[in-house]
Motif scaffolding. Sequence first.
Motif, mmCIF file in Angstrom:
data_model
loop_
_atom_site.group_PDB
_atom_site.id
_atom_site.type_symbol
_atom_site.label_atom_id
_atom_site.label_comp_id
_atom_site.label_asym_id
_atom_site.label_seq_id
_atom_site.Cartn_x
_atom_site.Cartn_y
_atom_site.Cartn_z
ATOM 1 N N ASP A 102 0.847 -1.191 0.000
ATOM 2 C CA ASP A 102 0.000 0.000 0.000
ATOM 3 C C ASP A 102 0.886 1.246 0.000
ATOM 4 O OD1 ASP A 102 -1.692 2.169 0.716
ATOM 5 O OD2 ASP A 102 -3.026 0.834 1.816
ATOM 6 N N PRO A 103 0.678 2.173 -0.918
ATOM 7 C CA PRO A 103 1.516 3.369 -0.968
ATOM 8 C C PRO A 103 1.580 4.145 0.348
ATOM 9 C CG PRO A 103 0.225 3.213 -2.970
ATOM 10 C CD PRO A 103 -0.269 2.122 -2.048
ATOM 11 N N VAL A 104 0.518 4.090 1.149
ATOM 12 C CA VAL A 104 0.510 4.849 2.401
ATOM 13 C C VAL A 104 1.559 4.331 3.389
ATOM 14 C CG1 VAL A 104 -1.218 3.601 3.775
ATOM 15 C CG2 VAL A 104 -1.083 6.082 3.931
ATOM 16 N N THR A 105 2.028 3.094 3.216
ATOM 17 C CA THR A 105 3.084 2.537 4.077
ATOM 18 C C THR A 105 4.477 2.925 3.577
ATOM 19 O OG1 THR A 105 3.322 0.472 2.837
ATOM 20 C CG2 THR A 105 1.645 0.516 4.608
ATOM 21 N N GLY A 106 4.542 3.599 2.432
ATOM 22 C CA GLY A 106 5.837 3.941 1.833
ATOM 23 C C GLY A 106 6.456 2.788 1.081
ATOM 24 N N LEU A 107 5.851 1.615 1.148
ATOM 25 C CA LEU A 107 6.433 0.410 0.546
ATOM 26 C C LEU A 107 5.782 0.137 -0.808
ATOM 27 C CD1 LEU A 107 8.554 -1.766 1.232
ATOM 28 C CD2 LEU A 107 6.674 -3.189 2.053
ATOM 29 N N ASN A 108 6.067 1.004 -1.751
ATOM 30 C CA ASN A 108 5.532 0.842 -3.096
ATOM 31 C C ASN A 108 6.541 1.467 -4.043
ATOM 32 O OD1 ASN A 108 4.022 1.629 -5.585
ATOM 33 N ND2 ASN A 108 2.356 0.604 -4.504
ATOM 34 N N ARG A 163 4.198 7.190 10.596
ATOM 35 C CA ARG A 163 4.800 8.199 9.719
ATOM 36 C C ARG A 163 6.282 7.913 9.493
ATOM 37 N NH1 ARG A 163 4.437 12.231 12.860
ATOM 38 N NH2 ARG A 163 6.638 12.451 13.310
ATOM 39 N N VAL A 164 7.010 7.605 10.571
ATOM 40 C CA VAL A 164 8.451 7.344 10.462
ATOM 41 C C VAL A 164 8.704 6.071 9.647
ATOM 42 C CG1 VAL A 164 10.523 6.725 11.771
ATOM 43 C CG2 VAL A 164 9.089 8.635 12.518
ATOM 44 N N LEU A 165 7.922 5.030 9.911
ATOM 45 C CA LEU A 165 8.091 3.789 9.159
ATOM 46 C C LEU A 165 7.828 4.017 7.668
ATOM 47 C CD1 LEU A 165 6.364 1.225 11.565
ATOM 48 C CD2 LEU A 165 8.831 1.453 11.120
ATOM 49 N N ALA A 166 6.754 4.725 7.344
ATOM 50 C CA ALA A 166 6.416 4.969 5.938
ATOM 51 C C ALA A 166 7.501 5.795 5.252
ATOM 52 C CB ALA A 166 5.054 5.654 5.834
ATOM 53 N N ARG A 167 7.977 6.819 5.926
ATOM 54 C CA ARG A 167 9.012 7.675 5.336
ATOM 55 C C ARG A 167 10.309 6.888 5.137
ATOM 56 N NH1 ARG A 167 9.642 13.500 5.128
ATOM 57 N NH2 ARG A 167 11.455 13.788 3.821
ATOM 58 N N THR A 168 10.641 6.020 6.093
ATOM 59 C CA THR A 168 11.848 5.191 5.975
ATOM 60 C C THR A 168 11.727 4.226 4.800
ATOM 61 O OG1 THR A 168 12.239 5.354 8.363
ATOM 62 C CG2 THR A 168 13.319 3.529 7.197
ATOM 63 N N ASN A 169 10.562 3.602 4.674
ATOM 64 C CA ASN A 169 10.348 2.681 3.550
ATOM 65 C C ASN A 169 10.475 3.414 2.231
ATOM 66 O OD1 ASN A 169 9.829 0.619 5.385
ATOM 67 N ND2 ASN A 169 7.620 0.919 5.326
ATOM 68 N N TRP A 170 9.834 4.583 2.143
ATOM 69 C CA TRP A 170 9.898 5.360 0.900
ATOM 70 C C TRP A 170 11.340 5.741 0.582
ATOM 71 C CZ3 TRP A 170 11.747 10.356 0.296
ATOM 72 C CH2 TRP A 170 11.674 10.833 -1.021
ATOM 73 N N GLN A 171 12.099 6.171 1.593
ATOM 74 C CA GLN A 171 13.475 6.615 1.346
ATOM 75 C C GLN A 171 14.328 5.472 0.815
ATOM 76 O OE1 GLN A 171 14.635 9.997 1.706
ATOM 77 N NE2 GLN A 171 16.036 8.968 0.298
ATOM 78 N N ARG A 172 14.138 4.277 1.360
ATOM 79 C CA ARG A 172 14.898 3.126 0.863
ATOM 80 C C ARG A 172 14.589 2.871 -0.613
ATOM 81 N NH1 ARG A 172 13.395 -0.278 6.257
ATOM 82 N NH2 ARG A 172 15.261 0.211 7.482
ATOM 83 N N ILE A 173 13.335 3.005 -0.970
ATOM 84 C CA ILE A 173 12.937 2.798 -2.372
ATOM 85 C C ILE A 173 13.425 3.949 -3.241
ATOM 86 C CG2 ILE A 173 10.925 2.689 -3.900
ATOM 87 C CD1 ILE A 173 9.602 1.004 -1.614
ATOM 88 N N ALA A 174 13.322 5.177 -2.731
ATOM 89 C CA ALA A 174 13.814 6.336 -3.488
ATOM 90 C C ALA A 174 15.316 6.237 -3.732
ATOM 91 C CB ALA A 174 13.475 7.632 -2.743
ATOM 92 N N GLY A 176 16.750 3.595 -4.595
ATOM 93 C CA GLY A 176 16.988 2.650 -5.682
ATOM 94 C C GLY A 176 16.656 1.197 -5.407
ATOM 95 N N ARG A 177 16.155 0.892 -4.233
ATOM 96 C CA ARG A 177 15.812 -0.505 -3.934
ATOM 97 C C ARG A 177 14.378 -0.806 -4.356
ATOM 98 N NH1 ARG A 177 17.333 -1.417 2.129
ATOM 99 N NH2 ARG A 177 16.779 -3.556 1.592
ATOM 100 N N THR A 178 14.055 -2.084 -4.482
ATOM 101 C CA THR A 178 12.689 -2.473 -4.841
ATOM 102 C C THR A 178 11.861 -2.681 -3.575
ATOM 103 O OG1 THR A 178 13.078 -4.858 -4.793
ATOM 104 C CG2 THR A 178 13.550 -3.698 -6.889
ATOM 105 N N ALA A 179 10.555 -2.573 -3.717
ATOM 106 C CA ALA A 179 9.653 -2.813 -2.585
ATOM 107 C C ALA A 179 9.799 -4.242 -2.085
ATOM 108 C CB ALA A 179 8.211 -2.520 -2.989
ATOM 109 N N LEU A 180 9.967 -5.173 -3.004
ATOM 110 C CA LEU A 180 10.126 -6.578 -2.620
ATOM 111 C C LEU A 180 11.380 -6.762 -1.762
ATOM 112 C CD1 LEU A 180 8.834 -9.384 -3.065
ATOM 113 C CD2 LEU A 180 10.374 -9.666 -5.016
ATOM 114 N N ASP A 181 12.449 -6.096 -2.135
ATOM 115 C CA ASP A 181 13.703 -6.177 -1.391
ATOM 116 C C ASP A 181 13.582 -5.524 -0.011
ATOM 117 O OD1 ASP A 181 16.554 -6.585 -0.987
ATOM 118 O OD2 ASP A 181 16.794 -4.446 -1.405
ATOM 119 N N VAL A 182 12.847 -4.420 0.070
ATOM 120 C CA VAL A 182 12.721 -3.663 1.323
ATOM 121 C C VAL A 182 11.730 -4.325 2.284
ATOM 122 C CG1 VAL A 182 11.967 -1.433 2.293
ATOM 123 C CG2 VAL A 182 13.401 -1.484 0.245
ATOM 124 N N HIS A 183 10.801 -5.100 1.748
ATOM 125 C CA HIS A 183 9.706 -5.662 2.559
ATOM 126 C C HIS A 183 10.162 -6.314 3.867
ATOM 127 C CE1 HIS A 183 6.542 -8.563 3.709
ATOM 128 N NE2 HIS A 183 5.713 -7.596 3.319
#
Length: 198
Positions: A102-108, A163-174, A176-183
Amino acid sequence: MSEQTGLRARKRERTRDAIGDAAVSLFLERGFDNVSVNEIAAAAEISKPTLFRYFPTKEDLVLHRFADHQGEAARVVRDRESGVGPVTALHRHFRAGLDRYDPVTGLNDHPAVVAFHRMVFSTPSLAGRLTQYQLEDEAALADALGEGVQARLRAAQVLAIQRVLARTNWQRIADGRTALDVHPEAVADAEEAFGRLR
């Protein structure tokens, strides 16, 4: 609700989505501060007053995408199963969002989602308006948790964690990592954060 009323509501929702989509497309292409409300109205083929009937502020043209999640934490607490604590219910809900990417989790990692979050986080007026949304969510969650300062503190803690978890997930993806890798990291971070809150 009559069939006619339902039809009007669906038409209004389609119009709202079309205006919002046109605005976000222009914002992503040229930057939030470089697009005028007049340009958005022209792209959506509506008048400026009509646009403001749907979206009271320019920032709302972007942040309407969070509207589905407004009050969500309070709903999770109110609708939880008997015997399930509020924090457990909120943790399970966040975890389910991670599993759905879900994009709201930052993991997309869809490029449009990553660009959308980048725009929100890097535009001061959008970040400020998002904070207002979050404060409204915090008040609703505090009401669902009970009364007094303890409920308000717990609500603030839960929403800060999300909020912190979502922002951290987004930053990892931003970065260059994939959502699958960050999950797996995202799940572990959520487990630790919610575990500390309990």
